[in-house]
Design an enzyme around this catalytic site. Structure first.
Site, short mmCIF file in Angstrom:
data_model
loop_
_atom_site.label_atom_id
_atom_site.label_comp_id
_atom_site.label_asym_id
_atom_site.label_seq_id
_atom_site.Cartn_x
_atom_site.Cartn_y
_atom_site.Cartn_z
N HIS A 95 0.86 -1.19 0.00
CA HIS A 95 0.00 0.00 0.00
C HIS A 95 0.89 1.24 0.00
O HIS A 95 1.95 1.25 0.64
CB HIS A 95 -0.91 -0.01 1.23
CG HIS A 95 -2.01 0.99 1.14
ND1 HIS A 95 -1.80 2.33 1.35
CD2 HIS A 95 -3.32 0.87 0.84
CE1 HIS A 95 -2.95 2.99 1.18
NE2 HIS A 95 -3.88 2.12 0.87
N GLU A 154 -4.27 1.98 -7.26
CA GLU A 154 -4.58 2.95 -6.21
C GLU A 154 -3.87 4.27 -6.49
O GLU A 154 -2.77 4.51 -5.95
CB GLU A 154 -4.13 2.40 -4.86
CG GLU A 154 -4.98 1.27 -4.36
CD GLU A 154 -5.38 1.48 -2.92
OE1 GLU A 154 -6.57 1.34 -2.61
OE2 GLU A 154 -4.52 1.84 -2.11
P1 PGA Z 1 -10.11 5.46 0.70
O1 PGA Z 1 -8.81 4.53 0.87
O2 PGA Z 1 -11.27 4.57 0.34
O3 PGA Z 1 -10.26 6.11 2.02
O4 PGA Z 1 -9.81 6.44 -0.39
C1 PGA Z 1 -8.49 3.55 -0.07
C2 PGA Z 1 -7.23 2.84 0.32
O5 PGA Z 1 -6.26 3.48 0.75
O6 PGA Z 1 -7.14 1.60 0.25
#
Ligand code: PGA
Length: 230
Positions: A95, A154
């Site tokens: 992440h 992401e």
């Molecule tokens: P969010 O986070 O839904 O708060 O944008 C997504 C993530 O970081 O996995």
């Protein structure tokens, strides 16, 4: 199959996590056989949470948010894939918050993915454009079977900001990821996903589901996302 994956990040102690399950149970979201619901929890919540899930017979699969890149041994404080293997089926790796705050590299992420696969846990590999090619190359270099992983696009600007990318923009990048892995694994999107916008993403050709941070913490919002897809 479509996937909804929640990522609680560093939120909710065990007591709070059990209250969350009661909330979901009371809301009775429409769990569909075509939508797999996975929740990635803090390590400290997993065992108790699993217990309560099975008591209530709720079709939620649990995952972790991180794992050590090291094998079992003298590494004080590390949680290995072997330890997790009795508790979970999925684990997020790479992440952007871990890259930013803990200096994780693509090589470490590949080591984590390898160790998870050796312990029959599916790695959920997070990707963003600046390191997308490098990360996938690193997986291949470590002989990782990418068809046994999940991938999530992401984009940093969309995480926790309430400003997701457009479905077309996302689909462009998920297609690019699909090309690199020979379309052999699910590819999801994460970043400001809500009950109102989730369908617009998943309706795209190459988006197999979503990773949800903020809106996974509140049972009403998470149940809303499940209902929107079912
Ligand atoms: P969010 O986070 O839904 O708060 O944008 C997504 C993530 O970081 O996995």
């Amino acid at each position: 199959m479509k996937y909804v994956i929640g990522n609680w990040k560093s939120n909710q102690n065990l007591t709070e996590s059990l209250v969350w399950i009661d909330g979901i149970h009371a809301l009775k979201p429409k769990f569909s056989p075509d939508v797999s619901v996975i929740l990635c929890l803090p390590f400290t919540d997993i065992a108790g949470f699993n217990h309560k899930l099975s008591d209530l017979n709720l079709p939620i699969i649990t995952g972790a948010q991180n794992v050590s890149h090291l094998p079992p041994g003298k590494h004080t404080g590390e949680i290995t894939a072997n330890m997790l293997s009795e508790l979970i089926n999925y684990c997020i790796v790479g992440h952007s918050e871990r890259r930013r705050d803990f200096g994780e590299t693509s090589e470490m992420v590949a080591e984590k993915a390898k160790s998870l696969l050796e312990n029959a846990i599916t790695p959920i590999v997070c990707l963003d454009l600046p390191y997308l090619d490098e990360q996938i190359k690193e997986l291949f270099q470590k002989n990782i079977d990418v068809s046994r992983c999940f991938f999530v696009y992401e984009p940093l600007a969309a995480i926790g900001t309430g400003r997701p990318l457009t479905p077309t923009e996302i689909n462009h990048t998920t297609n690019q990821i699909g090309f690199l892995i020979d379309n052999s694994a699910p590819i999801l999107y994460g970043g400001s996903v809500t009950a109102d916008n989730v369908k617009s993403f998943v309706d795209q050709g190459r988006i197999d589901g979503v990773l949800v941070g903020t809106d996974s913490l509140e049972p009403t919002l998470f149940a809303g996302i499940i209902n929107s897809l079912s």
